[in-house]
Design a protein around this motif. Sequence first.
Motif, PDB file in Angstrom:
ATOM      1  N   UNK A  93       0.601   9.698 -80.279  1.00 20.20           N
ATOM      2  CA  UNK A  93      -0.803   9.910 -79.965  1.00 20.20           C
ATOM      3  C   UNK A  93      -1.021   9.556 -78.506  1.00 20.20           C
ATOM      4  N   UNK A  94      -1.479  10.533 -77.708  1.00 17.13           N
ATOM      5  CA  UNK A  94      -1.602  10.329 -76.272  1.00 17.13           C
ATOM      6  C   UNK A  94      -3.070  10.285 -75.857  1.00 17.13           C
ATOM      7  N   UNK A  95      -3.362   9.378 -74.947  1.00 15.17           N
ATOM      8  CA  UNK A  95      -4.692   9.281 -74.339  1.00 15.17           C
ATOM      9  C   UNK A  95      -4.488   9.402 -72.833  1.00 15.17           C
ATOM     10  N   UNK A  96      -4.851  10.555 -72.290  1.00 11.48           N
ATOM     11  CA  UNK A  96      -4.627  10.834 -70.877  1.00 11.48           C
ATOM     12  C   UNK A  96      -5.942  10.817 -70.104  1.00 11.48           C
ATOM     13  N   UNK A  97      -5.989  10.040 -69.049  1.00 13.50           N
ATOM     14  CA  UNK A  97      -7.146  10.077 -68.165  1.00 13.50           C
ATOM     15  C   UNK A  97      -7.151  11.391 -67.387  1.00 13.50           C
ATOM     16  N   UNK A  98      -8.327  11.846 -66.927  1.00 14.07           N
ATOM     17  CA  UNK A  98      -8.377  13.141 -66.230  1.00 14.07           C
ATOM     18  C   UNK A  98      -7.744  13.134 -64.853  1.00 14.07           C
ATOM     19  N   UNK A  99      -7.675  11.979 -64.217  1.00 15.86           N
ATOM     20  CA  UNK A  99      -7.160  11.925 -62.848  1.00 15.86           C
ATOM     21  C   UNK A  99      -8.277  11.981 -61.835  1.00 15.86           C
ATOM     22  N   UNK A 100      -7.896  11.921 -60.574  1.00 19.87           N
ATOM     23  CA  UNK A 100      -8.887  11.883 -59.502  1.00 19.87           C
ATOM     24  C   UNK A 100      -8.992  13.235 -58.812  1.00 19.87           C
ATOM     25  N   UNK A 101     -10.180  13.598 -58.415  1.00 23.16           N
ATOM     26  CA  UNK A 101     -10.389  14.851 -57.690  1.00 23.16           C
ATOM     27  C   UNK A 101      -9.689  14.795 -56.335  1.00 23.16           C
ATOM     28  N   UNK A 102      -9.213  15.941 -55.894  1.00 23.43           N
ATOM     29  CA  UNK A 102      -8.582  16.062 -54.580  1.00 23.43           C
ATOM     30  C   UNK A 102      -9.450  16.961 -53.704  1.00 23.43           C
ATOM     31  N   UNK A 103      -9.741  16.502 -52.512  1.00 22.36           N
ATOM     32  CA  UNK A 103     -10.571  17.285 -51.594  1.00 22.36           C
ATOM     33  C   UNK A 103      -9.768  18.449 -51.026  1.00 22.36           C
ATOM     34  N   UNK A 104     -10.440  19.475 -50.485  1.00 24.68           N
ATOM     35  CA  UNK A 104      -9.709  20.583 -49.856  1.00 24.68           C
ATOM     36  C   UNK A 104      -8.754  20.112 -48.757  1.00 24.68           C
ATOM     37  N   UNK A 105      -9.170  19.128 -47.984  1.00 23.90           N
ATOM     38  CA  UNK A 105      -8.282  18.651 -46.914  1.00 23.90           C
ATOM     39  C   UNK A 105      -7.073  17.919 -47.492  1.00 23.90           C
ATOM     40  N   UNK A 106      -7.269  17.179 -48.595  1.00 28.66           N
ATOM     41  CA  UNK A 106      -6.135  16.510 -49.243  1.00 28.66           C
ATOM     42  C   UNK A 106      -5.170  17.539 -49.835  1.00 28.66           C
TER      43      UNK A 106
ATOM     44  N   UNK B  41      13.902   9.734 -54.171  1.00 26.69           N
ATOM     45  CA  UNK B  41      13.565  10.362 -52.890  1.00 26.69           C
ATOM     46  C   UNK B  41      12.213  11.038 -53.035  1.00 26.69           C
ATOM     47  N   UNK B  42      11.250  10.697 -52.193  1.00 24.15           N
ATOM     48  CA  UNK B  42       9.911  11.250 -52.366  1.00 24.15           C
ATOM     49  C   UNK B  42       9.171  11.368 -51.049  1.00 24.15           C
ATOM     50  N   UNK B  43       8.168  12.223 -51.078  1.00 22.35           N
ATOM     51  CA  UNK B  43       7.208  12.369 -49.990  1.00 22.35           C
ATOM     52  C   UNK B  43       5.862  11.963 -50.568  1.00 22.35           C
ATOM     53  N   UNK B  44       5.297  10.883 -50.078  1.00 26.99           N
ATOM     54  CA  UNK B  44       4.047  10.370 -50.629  1.00 26.99           C
ATOM     55  C   UNK B  44       2.873  10.767 -49.745  1.00 26.99           C
ATOM     56  N   UNK B  45       1.765  11.121 -50.395  1.00 29.89           N
ATOM     57  CA  UNK B  45       0.558  11.549 -49.687  1.00 29.89           C
ATOM     58  C   UNK B  45      -0.605  10.684 -50.171  1.00 29.89           C
ATOM     59  N   UNK B  46      -1.123   9.759 -49.340  1.00 28.30           N
ATOM     60  CA  UNK B  46      -2.250   8.935 -49.773  1.00 28.30           C
ATOM     61  C   UNK B  46      -3.523   9.772 -49.908  1.00 28.30           C
ATOM     62  N   UNK B  47      -4.297   9.504 -50.974  1.00 27.32           N
ATOM     63  CA  UNK B  47      -5.562  10.196 -51.201  1.00 27.32           C
ATOM     64  C   UNK B  47      -6.644   9.157 -51.465  1.00 27.32           C
ATOM     65  N   UNK B  48      -7.900   9.598 -51.419  1.00 30.15           N
ATOM     66  CA  UNK B  48      -9.019   8.663 -51.506  1.00 30.15           C
ATOM     67  C   UNK B  48      -9.214   8.113 -52.909  1.00 30.15           C
ATOM     68  N   UNK B  49      -8.971   8.920 -53.935  1.00 33.04           N
ATOM     69  CA  UNK B  49      -9.206   8.485 -55.304  1.00 33.04           C
ATOM     70  C   UNK B  49      -8.095   7.601 -55.836  1.00 33.04           C
ATOM     71  N   UNK B  50      -8.219   7.234 -57.116  1.00 36.92           N
ATOM     72  CA  UNK B  50      -7.252   6.337 -57.744  1.00 36.92           C
ATOM     73  C   UNK B  50      -6.376   7.099 -58.720  1.00 36.92           C
ATOM     74  N   UNK B  51      -5.092   6.827 -58.683  1.00 33.18           N
ATOM     75  CA  UNK B  51      -4.138   7.417 -59.622  1.00 33.18           C
ATOM     76  C   UNK B  51      -4.503   7.018 -61.046  1.00 33.18           C
ATOM     77  N   UNK B  52      -4.329   7.935 -61.971  1.00 28.21           N
ATOM     78  CA  UNK B  52      -4.740   7.706 -63.367  1.00 28.21           C
ATOM     79  C   UNK B  52      -3.701   6.877 -64.140  1.00 28.21           C
ATOM     80  N   UNK B  53      -4.141   6.359 -65.283  1.00 33.45           N
ATOM     81  CA  UNK B  53      -3.261   5.685 -66.235  1.00 33.45           C
ATOM     82  C   UNK B  53      -3.353   6.407 -67.574  1.00 33.45           C
ATOM     83  N   UNK B  54      -2.221   6.567 -68.242  1.00 36.14           N
ATOM     84  CA  UNK B  54      -2.171   7.198 -69.561  1.00 36.14           C
ATOM     85  C   UNK B  54      -1.584   6.229 -70.579  1.00 36.14           C
ATOM     86  N   UNK B  55      -1.990   6.406 -71.837  1.00 34.57           N
ATOM     87  CA  UNK B  55      -1.489   5.566 -72.921  1.00 34.57           C
ATOM     88  C   UNK B  55      -0.916   6.462 -74.004  1.00 34.57           C
ATOM     89  N   UNK B  56       0.288   6.132 -74.482  1.00 35.10           N
ATOM     90  CA  UNK B  56       0.898   6.829 -75.615  1.00 35.10           C
ATOM     91  C   UNK B  56       1.174   5.818 -76.715  1.00 35.10           C
TER      92      UNK B  56
END
Length: 323
Positions: A101-114, A77-92
């Motif tokens: 050993x984890x390699x985490x991408x920083x993720x995408x910036x979110x605007x004030x309106x988002x 069950x979820x509430x999804x909110x589309x944003x302009x940037x791209x969701x990150x990928x992580x590797x363990x």
Amino acid sequence: MILTLTLNPSLDRTIEVGSLTRGAVIRAGAAHLDPGGKGVNVSRALLANQVRSCAVIPYGGDEGRRLIGLLSAAGLDMITVPVAGSTRSNISLTESDGTVTKINEPGTALSPSELDTIADAVLGAAHSADWVVASGSLPPEVPADVYARLCRRFADAGINVAIDTSRPALLAALAAGPALVKPNREELAEATGIPIATLGDAIGAARKLCAMGARAVLASLGRDGAVLVEGGAEEQVWFGESFVAEPRSTVGAGDAMLAGFLAAGARGEEALAEALAWATAAVALPGSRMPHPRDINRDLVRLSPPDPNLPLRPGADSGASPI
């Protein structure tokens, strides 16, 4: 109902190897692709154990659509909110001794309106929630006080808030008086400036977080178990540990711990024992799989009076057995 917020979700790819050698060509024993992000994992663990939950998830790009597809297929069950940037990928990269050993991408910036749209989604669903879990790292450019601002609004409405984050976001959230924070050993030391070498150090650091605003602290200590400190005039302290015969991955184990704690009522030694049972089961599973009832063995958990002189093993957050 438990509502979770993950501002920086991910697709998590876990690759199992015998041992990790820098610069070598390594053959993987297995690979797993799972939805990721701390709040997402909490909701997944609750879903697996038939505890009502709803996850608020911003997503973007192909990876984001794939993330939402995996969660939809699982029945979350979820509430999804589309944003302009791209969701990150992580590797363990998980070795046979349980080292991750984890390699985490920083993720995408979110605007004030988002951010405003995400906050509105959380607040719109929070009226039916017993707990709101705000957890995980913050994406780039997101203000460090975002969890604190949400926490104050929920607290004003009488809703319990659990915070699982680190660095400035944790310190800012403490000032907002969350009902619960769930740091690991490294985060506990970083937030308080107290080196954590013994169980007494961990208890002292947890007490300091209570003095800074948290009503309770559930601190995971990796291989050395977990400690729960409930603050207030009648302070209570509990300690527990468990054993994992064949650890496979620690990714998401802390999230399973938080889910088990909330599912068991979020107070006292029974909730701590359930938290440890869920976390132990998660460590024995591949990737960031969340445990089902069939995976959880509560007989592996041992609660004992906290001995402040008990030494904690170096690198206890690495997740090797026991947890």
